[in-house]
Each structure stands twice: as structure tokens, then as C-alpha cells.
Design a protein around this motif. Structure first.
Motif, PDB file in Angstrom:
ATOM      1  N   GLY A 310      67.674  72.671  46.373  1.00  0.00           N
ATOM      2  CA  GLY A 310      66.465  73.395  46.020  1.00  0.00           C
ATOM      3  C   GLY A 310      65.961  73.079  44.633  1.00  0.00           C
ATOM      4  O   GLY A 310      64.753  72.940  44.416  1.00  0.00           O
ATOM      5  N   LEU A 311      66.874  72.942  43.661  1.00  0.00           N
ATOM      6  CA  LEU A 311      66.468  72.752  42.268  1.00  0.00           C
ATOM      7  C   LEU A 311      66.321  71.285  41.889  1.00  0.00           C
ATOM      8  O   LEU A 311      65.463  70.939  41.074  1.00  0.00           O
ATOM      9  N   TRP A 312      67.165  70.422  42.457  1.00  0.00           N
ATOM     10  CA  TRP A 312      67.125  69.010  42.088  1.00  0.00           C
ATOM     11  C   TRP A 312      66.488  68.123  43.139  1.00  0.00           C
ATOM     12  O   TRP A 312      66.317  66.923  42.938  1.00  0.00           O
ATOM     13  N   LYS A 313      66.138  68.717  44.288  1.00  0.00           N
ATOM     14  CA  LYS A 313      65.451  67.995  45.363  1.00  0.00           C
ATOM     15  C   LYS A 313      66.260  66.796  45.867  1.00  0.00           C
ATOM     16  O   LYS A 313      65.715  65.742  46.193  1.00  0.00           O
ATOM     17  N   VAL A 314      67.578  66.975  45.930  1.00  0.00           N
ATOM     18  CA  VAL A 314      68.442  65.925  46.476  1.00  0.00           C
ATOM     19  C   VAL A 314      69.532  66.585  47.313  1.00  0.00           C
ATOM     20  O   VAL A 314      70.083  67.621  46.933  1.00  0.00           O
ATOM     21  N   ASP A 315      69.810  66.013  48.483  1.00  0.00           N
ATOM     22  CA  ASP A 315      70.802  66.567  49.402  1.00  0.00           C
ATOM     23  C   ASP A 315      72.123  65.816  49.213  1.00  0.00           C
ATOM     24  O   ASP A 315      72.223  64.625  49.491  1.00  0.00           O
ATOM     25  N   LEU A 316      73.145  66.529  48.703  1.00  0.00           N
ATOM     26  CA  LEU A 316      74.454  65.917  48.467  1.00  0.00           C
ATOM     27  C   LEU A 316      75.475  66.314  49.528  1.00  0.00           C
ATOM     28  O   LEU A 316      76.672  66.154  49.321  1.00  0.00           O
ATOM     29  N   THR A 317      74.990  66.830  50.645  1.00  0.00           N
ATOM     30  CA  THR A 317      75.884  67.158  51.754  1.00  0.00           C
ATOM     31  C   THR A 317      76.625  65.901  52.212  1.00  0.00           C
ATOM     32  O   THR A 317      76.031  64.836  52.382  1.00  0.00           O
ATOM     33  N   GLY A 318      77.933  66.012  52.406  1.00  0.00           N
ATOM     34  CA  GLY A 318      78.738  64.886  52.860  1.00  0.00           C
ATOM     35  C   GLY A 318      79.458  64.161  51.740  1.00  0.00           C
ATOM     36  O   GLY A 318      80.420  63.427  51.993  1.00  0.00           O
ATOM     37  N   TYR A 319      79.027  64.367  50.501  1.00  0.00           N
ATOM     38  CA  TYR A 319      79.730  63.781  49.360  1.00  0.00           C
ATOM     39  C   TYR A 319      80.962  64.636  49.033  1.00  0.00           C
ATOM     40  O   TYR A 319      81.024  65.827  49.351  1.00  0.00           O
ATOM     41  N   ASP A 320      81.940  64.013  48.406  1.00  0.00           N
ATOM     42  CA  ASP A 320      83.135  64.719  47.953  1.00  0.00           C
ATOM     43  C   ASP A 320      82.749  65.683  46.833  1.00  0.00           C
ATOM     44  O   ASP A 320      82.295  65.253  45.761  1.00  0.00           O
ATOM     45  N   LEU A 321      82.924  66.984  47.076  1.00  0.00           N
ATOM     46  CA  LEU A 321      82.493  67.965  46.087  1.00  0.00           C
ATOM     47  C   LEU A 321      83.283  67.873  44.789  1.00  0.00           C
ATOM     48  O   LEU A 321      82.795  68.289  43.736  1.00  0.00           O
ATOM     49  N   ASP A 322      84.492  67.344  44.872  1.00  0.00           N
ATOM     50  CA  ASP A 322      85.306  67.195  43.668  1.00  0.00           C
ATOM     51  C   ASP A 322      85.245  65.787  43.103  1.00  0.00           C
ATOM     52  O   ASP A 322      85.999  65.430  42.191  1.00  0.00           O
ATOM     53  N   GLY A 323      84.333  64.996  43.625  1.00  0.00           N
ATOM     54  CA  GLY A 323      84.066  63.680  43.069  1.00  0.00           C
ATOM     55  C   GLY A 323      82.878  63.741  42.126  1.00  0.00           C
ATOM     56  O   GLY A 323      82.134  64.733  42.090  1.00  0.00           O
ATOM     57  N   PRO A 324      82.662  62.695  41.331  1.00  0.00           N
ATOM     58  CA  PRO A 324      81.568  62.697  40.348  1.00  0.00           C
ATOM     59  C   PRO A 324      80.202  62.760  41.029  1.00  0.00           C
ATOM     60  O   PRO A 324      80.040  62.300  42.172  1.00  0.00           O
ATOM     61  N   ILE A 325      79.218  63.316  40.339  1.00  0.00           N
ATOM     62  CA  ILE A 325      77.849  63.320  40.838  1.00  0.00           C
ATOM     63  C   ILE A 325      77.415  61.881  41.094  1.00  0.00           C
ATOM     64  O   ILE A 325      77.558  61.024  40.212  1.00  0.00           O
ATOM     65  N   PRO A 326      76.939  61.567  42.273  1.00  0.00           N
ATOM     66  CA  PRO A 326      76.586  60.176  42.576  1.00  0.00           C
ATOM     67  C   PRO A 326      75.446  59.678  41.695  1.00  0.00           C
ATOM     68  O   PRO A 326      74.583  60.452  41.269  1.00  0.00           O
ATOM     69  N   ASP A 327      75.451  58.396  41.436  1.00  0.00           N
ATOM     70  CA  ASP A 327      74.456  57.777  40.556  1.00  0.00           C
ATOM     71  C   ASP A 327      73.241  57.388  41.393  1.00  0.00           C
ATOM     72  O   ASP A 327      73.003  56.208  41.666  1.00  0.00           O
ATOM     73  N   LEU A 328      72.455  58.384  41.793  1.00  0.00           N
ATOM     74  CA  LEU A 328      71.296  58.164  42.647  1.00  0.00           C
ATOM     75  C   LEU A 328      70.026  58.062  41.800  1.00  0.00           C
ATOM     76  O   LEU A 328      69.904  58.709  40.759  1.00  0.00           O
ATOM     77  N   PRO A 329      69.064  57.247  42.218  1.00  0.00           N
ATOM     78  CA  PRO A 329      67.828  57.067  41.440  1.00  0.00           C
ATOM     79  C   PRO A 329      67.115  58.387  41.150  1.00  0.00           C
ATOM     80  O   PRO A 329      66.613  58.591  40.035  1.00  0.00           O
ATOM     81  N   GLU A 330      67.061  59.293  42.148  1.00  0.00           N
ATOM     82  CA  GLU A 330      66.352  60.550  41.926  1.00  0.00           C
ATOM     83  C   GLU A 330      67.051  61.419  40.889  1.00  0.00           C
ATOM     84  O   GLU A 330      66.401  62.157  40.125  1.00  0.00           O
ATOM     85  N   LEU A 331      68.390  61.304  40.809  1.00  0.00           N
ATOM     86  CA  LEU A 331      69.125  62.065  39.800  1.00  0.00           C
ATOM     87  C   LEU A 331      68.977  61.424  38.418  1.00  0.00           C
ATOM     88  O   LEU A 331      68.959  62.119  37.400  1.00  0.00           O
ATOM     89  N   GLN A 332      68.877  60.100  38.360  1.00  0.00           N
ATOM     90  CA  GLN A 332      68.621  59.429  37.088  1.00  0.00           C
ATOM     91  C   GLN A 332      67.262  59.857  36.522  1.00  0.00           C
ATOM     92  O   GLN A 332      67.128  60.150  35.325  1.00  0.00           O
ATOM     93  N   LYS A 333      66.262  59.917  37.386  1.00  0.00           N
ATOM     94  CA  LYS A 333      64.920  60.339  36.974  1.00  0.00           C
ATOM     95  C   LYS A 333      64.941  61.783  36.497  1.00  0.00           C
ATOM     96  O   LYS A 333      64.332  62.141  35.488  1.00  0.00           O
TER      97      LYS A 333
END
Length: 443
Positions: A310-333
Motif C-alpha cells: 500500500g505504501l511503497w506500491k510494490v508486492d513482495l509476496t513470495g520473497y523471504d521475509l527474513d532476507g534483505p529487501i530486494p534491489d528492485l527498480p521501483e524501490l530504488q526510485k
């Protein structure tokens, strides 16, 4: 010492959306529509000589979490309309500033100018509003649109909106109302002025059917994070609620805003920049950490992922919750645009850490420690040019507000950073801001 020398402090008195703060033992739940809850918070703010009680607002129910299967879990889907609530709170406070959010996207300037001017009279000059542009599809559909308006359109409308509001507040000169019973003259018609505003979005003749407010212009605050929002604040705002998590970022942001203000003929001292500040206060650092850990247990994984979406407009479902935040272009922006640092203690935050951080500090400066440690951080940022004060985000209402007022405020007062008494009768006086002089409406 004058109000110019003190840090300026506002308190956000809403539960954070989706944070599950309402489930925390002893926490207030604003959805209860309980006036006594807000009355207690306002009186505590005033006891602590804080400057502003601030109420966020939206004009629609945010349904993203509901659609994701977390029906009814967020704490701020329903709440009082701010100006109505602040009018009631004006009668149980005498010095505290009362500021609520207003949407420039879906409200009309004449109505808002009248409401806020009325509130300024009810408070004897302690009112203000936080100007926002509404960007959710739910809000758009409540006002006859099939989808949300573009950011460009919303900010063009917001600039017209605030110009019209300020022009309407100048409908009457300060001394227009004589109320001379001997002569029978109620007001001087020569000191009444039509606005005759004509813009892209509004056509308003005026005048406003209320005298010029006690503050001239009630306080105007802004919290936009885009370049258009920054320019709107630089041109019109008295207070800006900002988001950055480092002292260096704060200095750079203040420099940027002061340069933008010069382009509009304003001095830096005319705008107070208040970054969000999230303190968790304990008798010891270990006690504060315990409180924070307890707070984290009230947010489940599904709710946390829904919050990121809702806040970051990116769906991280399926990623390891205890792993690092993925280096996705939308998160870099996002990190660049909102000055968010995903690193902590030399490593990248995990997804789980990220949504717990969002649920509490919401990407703002956070300090978890003793009252002295909290005061030290505030003093450093204030004296080193990173902030003119702070907008407090508190994790457990009313207990966190009590902790701040009872334990941190006395330290700040002893250090000469906070007033021990209010400095004036109006909110502008308490903040060290000049009362705007009357101007002939011109449009």
C-alpha cells in the motif's frame, strides 16, 4: 527567551494506517469515535507546552488491505472529520495549536476558507490546516471521478486552492467591522473587497462571509514529497512536515527549501521544517527496546506485506521475509525520491524489519532509548541545522505521549530548547511567525 529560540513540536494524534496500534494494550482506538480520547490527548499536549496537535485525514476508506484479505485490521479506516473535532477541542484547550488536514483535490476553497476562519475565531487564533492532494482511487470515486487525478493536475488545483483561500481571508480589512451602536454603523463597506477569482479550476466572486481571522491567515502546513509539493510549501506554507532519516539529509533538505523560498520572495525563517520523529521511551535502553519488541508482535506478516504494497506500491509476496529487501527498480526510485535509507548497522534491512519499521517510524528518524537519549537526538538535529523542530509519531497513545511529556519535555526545557510557558496568545505568536498583513485581493 523568545519563541524563535525554541524547537517547534507537533504531535500526530492518529494511529498509523495498518499499524495495528489500536490492538496494543492500553492504546486508544480512534475508530471508537470517542471525543474524550482526543480531549485527553489535547490536554496532555497543552500540559507539555507542545505547539500543535495535528490530525491527519483522508476522504475515503483505503481498501487495499481489505482486498488483500486483511479485512478490518487497520486502525484508521474511520475517524472524525478534523475541523469538526478541532472545533470541539477548542473548548477544552486554551493555548494549544489545532491543525487538521484538508484535501485541496476534492474540497472547495470558499467552504474551507470559511471553516478554518471560523475555527480561528473559536480558538482565538490557534487554528491551521494541512493542505494535501488526495491521490487514492477510493477518494476519487467518492467525488465523481472514475480514477485518481494525475499528480500534475492535483498540484495545479492545489496552487489555485490556496491562493483563493488566502484571498478570501482578505475579504475584509482588519478594522472593517466598527459595530458602532451610537451611529448604527456595523461595518465600513469601503473595507469589504470581492475576490473575483478566475482560474482553471475555480471561479469565486466573494467576499467571504466572515471577518478576517484573528491570525490574518490561520497557519498553513504542507507535507508533499514531490517537487511540486516542495514548491507549493516554499511558496505558501508556514510549517512543512518532512520525511528524512539522517542529519545530513535534513541539512540538505532545508537548504533546498530555503533556495526554493528565495524564488518566491520569502526568507527561510518563514517556514519551519519539522521531520517526523518516532521515539520509544524507556527507563533504560533495554526497557525501551522491550517496548519496541512488544509493539512489533501486534503486526502479522500478511498485514506487513499489505502495508508495503500500500505504501511503497510494490508486492513482495513470495520473497523471504527474513532476507534483505530486494534491489528492485521501483524501490530504488522510492529510496531516492523519499530519501529512505534501507541500510541499518551496515547491512540492508530485511523485509520483516522493513514493515515493522513502516508500522512504527514510517521512514522517519527513530530513537529507542532513555529520555536523555531521545532529548540528545532532538538537540543534535535542532542545533546542527537538521530540523526546526519535530512532528512526533508516537507508538502507543496515550502512554507514549505521557512518557514524552513527563520525561523528555523537562530535559528539553532544562537545556533551553523548549519553552516552559506559551509565548503568545495565537499559534503564530507561539511559533514566532508574523501575522500576515492584509492585502487587497487581486485576481
Amino acid at each position: 527567551m523568545t519563541s524563535h529560540n525554541f524547537m517547534k513540536l507537533a504531535v500526530l494524534c492518529n494511529n498509523h494506517p495498518g499499524s495495528m496500534g489500536w490492538t496494543y494494550p492500553g492504546n486508544y482506538c480512534e475508530g471508537d469515535m470517542n471525543f474524550e480520547m482526543y480531549s485527553t490527548l489535547a490536554k496532555t499536549c497543552e500540559k507539555g507546552k507542545l505547539d500543535v496537535m495535528f490530525l491527519a485525514d483522508g476522504v475515503g476508506v483505503q481498501t487495499a488491505g481489505i482486498r488483500e484479505g486483511h479485512f478490518g485490521r487497520g486502525g484508521t479506516h474511520v475517524h472524525f472529520e478534523p475541523t469538526t473535532l478541532l472545533a470541539a477541542l477548542s473548548q477544552v484547550t486554551s493555548q494549544l495549536g489545532l491543525v487538521g488536514t484538508v484535501s485541496a483535490t476534492y474540497h472547495h476553497p470558499y467552504t474551507i476558507a470559511r471553516q478554518i476562519a471560523s475555527l480561528d475565531f473559536l480558538t482565538k487564533g490557534r487554528s491551521g490546516f494541512n493542505l494535501v492532494t488526495s491521490g487514492s482511487p477510493e477518494e476519487a470515486k467518492n467525488f465523481g471521478h472514475t480514477s485518481e487525478l494525475s499528480s500534475e493536475v492535483r498540484y495545479r488545483r492545489a496552487n489555485e486552492f490556496i491562493d483563493a483561500v488566502m484571498g478570501l481571508w482578505d475579504s475584509f480589512e482588519d478594522d472593517a467591522f466598527l459595530r458602532d451602536k451610537a451611529s448604527g454603523q456595523y461595518f465600513d463597506p469601503r473595507k469589504m473587497h470581492k475576490l473575483n477569482y478566475q482560474g482553471e479550476f475555480f471561479r469565486i466572486e466573494g467576499p467571504l462571509n466572515i471577518p478576517r481571522p484573528p491570525q490574518g491567515y490561520p497557519l498553513i502546513s504542507q507535507a508533499g514529497m514531490s517537487d511540486a509539493g516542495h514548491d507549493l510549501a516554499a511558496r505558501t506554507a508556514d510549517i512543512m512536515y518532512a520525511k528524512y532519516g539522517t542529519l545530513e539529509g535534513g541539512r540538505a533538505f532545508k537548504t533546498k527549501m530555503h533556495e526554493a523560498m528565495k524564488k518566491h520572495g520569502r526568507a527561510g525563517g518563514e517556514l519551519a521544517i519539522l521531520p517526523g520523529f518516532f521515539p520509544v521511551i524507556g527507563a533504560t535502553e533495554e526497557d525501551a527496546q522491550r517496548k519496541f519488541r512488544e509493539r512489533q508482535t501486534y503486526l502479522d506478516d500478511g498485514g506487513g506485506l499489505a502495508m508495503i504494497k500500500g505504501l511503497w506500491k510494490v508486492d513482495l509476496t513470495g520473497y523471504d521475509l527474513d532476507g534483505p529487501i530486494p534491489d528492485l527498480p521501483e524501490l530504488q526510485k522510492l529510496a531516492h525520491g523519499q530519501q529512505i535509507d534501507f541500510n541499518r548497522a551496515g547491512r540492508r534491512m530485511t523485509i520483516r524489519e522493513a514493515f515493522h519499521w513502516l508500522a512504527s517510524a514510517y521512514a522517519h528518524l527513530s530513537v529507542i532509548g532513555t529520555p536523555e537519549q531521545v532529548a540528545d537526538a532532538m538537540q543534535l538535529w535542532y542545533q546542527q541545522g537538521g530540523a526546526d523542530g519535530f512532528n512526533l509519531y508516537l507508538h502507543a497513545m496515550p502512554n507514549s505521549l505521557d512518557d514524552f511529556v513527563d520525561h523528555v519535555v523537562p530535559i528539553l526545557q532544562q537545556r533551553g530548547l523548549m519553552k516552559t510557558e506559551y509565548c503568545g496568545g495565537t499559534l503564530r505568536e507561539n511559533l514566532g511567525l508574523l501575522r500576515p498583513t492584509w492585502q487587497l485581493p487581486t485576481r
